[in-house]
Design a protein around this motif. Sequence first.
Motif, mmCIF file in Angstrom:
data_model
loop_
_atom_site.group_PDB
_atom_site.id
_atom_site.type_symbol
_atom_site.label_atom_id
_atom_site.label_comp_id
_atom_site.label_asym_id
_atom_site.label_seq_id
_atom_site.Cartn_x
_atom_site.Cartn_y
_atom_site.Cartn_z
ATOM 1 N N ARG A 132 10.785 -67.217 -65.397
ATOM 2 C CA ARG A 132 10.387 -66.255 -64.085
ATOM 3 C C ARG A 132 10.486 -64.905 -64.490
ATOM 4 N N GLN A 133 9.577 -64.232 -64.088
ATOM 5 C CA GLN A 133 9.004 -62.866 -63.784
ATOM 6 C C GLN A 133 8.551 -62.338 -62.659
ATOM 7 N N GLU A 134 8.926 -61.435 -62.655
ATOM 8 C CA GLU A 134 8.395 -60.579 -60.787
ATOM 9 C C GLU A 134 7.880 -59.328 -61.280
ATOM 10 N N SER A 135 7.032 -58.908 -60.770
ATOM 11 C CA SER A 135 6.361 -57.555 -61.400
ATOM 12 C C SER A 135 4.974 -57.242 -60.197
ATOM 13 N N THR A 136 4.915 -55.915 -60.351
ATOM 14 C CA THR A 136 3.528 -55.979 -58.928
ATOM 15 C C THR A 136 2.450 -55.510 -60.143
ATOM 16 N N LEU A 137 1.235 -56.670 -59.505
ATOM 17 C CA LEU A 137 -0.214 -56.737 -59.759
ATOM 18 C C LEU A 137 -0.938 -55.866 -58.829
ATOM 19 N N PRO A 138 -2.181 -55.980 -59.913
ATOM 20 C CA PRO A 138 -3.510 -55.612 -58.450
ATOM 21 C C PRO A 138 -4.447 -56.810 -58.297
ATOM 22 N N LEU A 139 -3.451 -57.916 -58.396
ATOM 23 C CA LEU A 139 -3.959 -59.925 -58.273
ATOM 24 C C LEU A 139 -3.017 -59.959 -57.948
ATOM 25 N N LEU A 140 -3.648 -61.721 -56.942
ATOM 26 C CA LEU A 140 -2.203 -62.120 -56.815
ATOM 27 C C LEU A 140 -2.304 -63.107 -57.957
ATOM 28 N N LYS A 141 -0.898 -63.405 -59.070
ATOM 29 C CA LYS A 141 -0.664 -64.469 -59.199
ATOM 30 C C LYS A 141 0.883 -65.090 -59.046
ATOM 31 N N GLY A 142 -0.035 -66.507 -58.879
ATOM 32 C CA GLY A 142 1.990 -67.075 -58.717
ATOM 33 C C GLY A 142 2.103 -66.737 -57.192
ATOM 34 N N LYS A 143 3.504 -66.367 -57.138
ATOM 35 C CA LYS A 143 3.652 -67.043 -55.781
ATOM 36 C C LYS A 143 3.925 -65.433 -55.163
ATOM 37 N N LEU A 144 3.387 -64.698 -53.905
ATOM 38 C CA LEU A 144 3.673 -63.310 -52.733
ATOM 39 C C LEU A 144 5.009 -63.116 -52.759
ATOM 40 N N ARG A 145 5.528 -62.077 -53.334
ATOM 41 C CA ARG A 145 6.764 -61.475 -52.561
ATOM 42 C C ARG A 145 6.487 -61.236 -51.067
ATOM 43 N N THR A 146 6.696 -61.899 -50.014
ATOM 44 C CA THR A 146 5.537 -61.454 -48.689
ATOM 45 C C THR A 146 6.373 -60.063 -47.950
ATOM 46 N N THR A 147 7.825 -60.525 -48.097
ATOM 47 C CA THR A 147 8.503 -58.815 -47.457
ATOM 48 C C THR A 147 8.325 -58.061 -48.230
ATOM 49 N N ALA A 148 8.343 -57.958 -49.541
ATOM 50 C CA ALA A 148 7.816 -56.723 -50.758
ATOM 51 C C ALA A 148 7.249 -56.066 -49.916
ATOM 52 N N TRP A 149 6.138 -56.519 -50.018
ATOM 53 C CA TRP A 149 4.383 -56.261 -49.969
ATOM 54 C C TRP A 149 4.316 -55.494 -48.583
ATOM 55 N N VAL A 150 5.458 -56.052 -47.743
ATOM 56 C CA VAL A 150 4.379 -55.735 -46.084
ATOM 57 C C VAL A 150 5.131 -54.417 -45.838
ATOM 58 N N ARG A 151 6.312 -53.980 -46.467
ATOM 59 C CA ARG A 151 7.052 -52.819 -46.587
ATOM 60 C C ARG A 151 6.174 -51.936 -47.362
ATOM 61 N N ARG A 152 5.095 -51.894 -48.327
ATOM 62 C CA ARG A 152 4.118 -50.824 -48.445
ATOM 63 C C ARG A 152 2.702 -51.570 -48.271
ATOM 64 N N ALA A 153 2.223 -52.542 -47.887
ATOM 65 C CA ALA A 153 0.862 -52.532 -47.285
ATOM 66 C C ALA A 153 0.211 -51.824 -46.525
ATOM 67 N N PRO A 157 -2.517 -51.420 -49.853
ATOM 68 C CA PRO A 157 -1.823 -52.758 -49.876
ATOM 69 C C PRO A 157 -3.154 -53.486 -50.874
ATOM 70 N N HIS A 158 -3.192 -52.694 -51.741
ATOM 71 C CA HIS A 158 -3.889 -53.212 -53.292
ATOM 72 C C HIS A 158 -3.142 -53.802 -54.175
ATOM 73 N N LEU A 159 -1.502 -53.595 -54.028
ATOM 74 C CA LEU A 159 -0.647 -54.064 -54.991
ATOM 75 C C LEU A 159 0.217 -54.972 -54.446
ATOM 76 N N PHE A 160 0.152 -56.027 -55.080
ATOM 77 C CA PHE A 160 0.688 -57.181 -54.643
ATOM 78 C C PHE A 160 1.844 -57.747 -55.644
ATOM 79 N N PRO A 161 3.592 -57.718 -54.661
ATOM 80 C CA PRO A 161 4.627 -57.904 -55.440
ATOM 81 C C PRO A 161 4.498 -59.789 -55.909
ATOM 82 N N VAL A 162 4.755 -59.962 -56.949
ATOM 83 C CA VAL A 162 4.403 -61.445 -56.781
ATOM 84 C C VAL A 162 5.954 -61.642 -57.552
ATOM 85 N N ALA A 163 6.045 -63.451 -58.154
ATOM 86 C CA ALA A 163 7.134 -64.216 -59.109
ATOM 87 C C ALA A 163 6.349 -65.183 -59.908
ATOM 88 N N TYR A 164 6.311 -65.204 -60.561
ATOM 89 C CA TYR A 164 5.396 -66.326 -61.424
ATOM 90 C C TYR A 164 5.947 -66.725 -62.717
#
Length: 429
Positions: A132-153, A157-164
Motif C-alpha cells: 500500500r502506498q499513499e501519495s499526492t499525485l496530479p492524477l487520480l490513482k487508486g482511492k482518493l483520500r477525500t478528507t485530505a483533498w477537501v482541506r487543500r482543494a 484542486p489539481h493535486l489528489f491525495p490518493v492511496a493505491y
Amino acid sequence: MPQVPATEGEPFEVAASQQQALRSAVRDLERQLGTSGLLKEEAGRFTITGVVGTISVAPGVLVDVAPKIQPGDDWINSVLDLLTATDRVRIAGDRRAGLSQHRNLLDVLAGIYAHRLRTALRRDGPLLTMERQESTLPLLKGKLRTTAWVRRASWEPHLFPVAYQYLTADNGYARALAYVAQALARSTTVSRTRGMLLTDARALRPGFADVAHAPAGAALRGLPSQWAAYQPAWDIVVSVLSRRSLLGAIGSRFGVSIGIEPWPLLETLLKRSLDAAVHLSLQDGRMLDNPGRLAFELLAALPGSSYGSKRVEPDGLLYEAGEPVASFEAKYARRWAARWPAREHYFQALSTAAAIGSPLAILVYPESFEPVWWRVTGFDDAPKHLAAIGLGLFSYRRGTGDRERGRRIVDVLAGPVAPDSSAAHLVAS
C-alpha cells in the motif's frame, strides 16, 4: 582466512596481537547471549565455555570452537539440523551441494542458505507482494483520500491525495532474505558462496539499494503460501533473526559471528525424541502423551509465611492414561567415570520426579552410551528408579535420528534389563 581451532572447555592460544580483539569479541557475544563468563584466561592461554561456533575476532581471523562432547566429523550439520525453524526442512538434502566439507559453522550455514535462496530464485523469481502506498499525485490513482483533498482543494484542486496498491520486490520478506544474504556474504570464507549470496541479494530486489537493517518483526512473520519455494531459505532467516546468539555484528570492521549455546540444543533434541517416542509407542499399541513443559509444586508455603511456594519444571515428561511415566532432565555435561552423575544432577532429577509422582527419573546427556540404572531408596517408589541415557547430540540427523532416539527412550521405559537385586542403589540423603 586464518582460523584458530579451539575446543569448548579446553585451553588454546592466539597471537599476542589478537588477544585483546578476542576479549572484545567474546564480551560482545556475551551481551548478545545475555550471559557472562564465556572466556577464561590463564598464563596467556584462553578457554571458551558454554558456546560453540565461529567467532570473528579481527579482520580475517576466526576462532572455531568445537563442542567438548564427542563432536563427530559432521557435528556442524547436527547443530544446523537442530537450529532450523521447522521440521519441513532437511539439511541432508543440502549436503548434496558439496557443503559439508567446510568445517566452519559460518561457512556451512552460508553455503546452505545460498543454495536454498538460489533454488527459490531460479524457480519463482523475485518474491513480489502487493504494498500500500499513499501519495499526492496530479492524477487520480487508486482511492482518493477525500478528507485530505477537501482541506487543500481551494488552493490545490489539481493535486489528489490518493492511496493505491502496487506490486513490488521491495517488501519486508525480500528485505529480510537479502539482509541475511548480505550478512553471511560478508563473513563466509568461501569466495564462491560469497559471490552467490551477493548476486542473489541483488536479484531479490532488482534496482534497489542494499538493506542496511533487518525489517522489524520479520522473524515473527509467516511466509505466504504462494511463495513456498522460499520456505527453506526463510527458515534460516527466522533462525538467524530470532536468535541473538546465532548471528550478530561484532564491531564495525569485522564480520559476523555465530555463537551457539549448546545446552538448548540438547533440550530441543530431547523434545523431538519424546515426540518420536510417543509416535513409536502408539505403533506398539501403547498410548503415551508428551504434554510439554509443565510446572509442579515442590515446596508448599506455610500459612502466614513471607516466602512463597517453590515449583519445579522438568525438561521433559511422559504420561500414560493420565499418570506420569517418566520425567526427564537434560544435562549438557561430560561423563566422569568416578564422580558421575554429579550430585546436583541426580538430586534435581529425583526431587522433580518426587514432586510429579513419577516412578522413573531420567537424566539425559549429550554423549552416546547405553542406559545406566540405579534403584532409588527413600522415596516410596516415586521415583523407584533413576536412569541416565545419552542421546548423541552431535551425531544427530533429522528424521532417522528422531526415530532412533525415540526408540531408545521407549526401551528405557521398559525398565532396567538387570533385576533390581543387581542394580546400583542411589540413596536420597
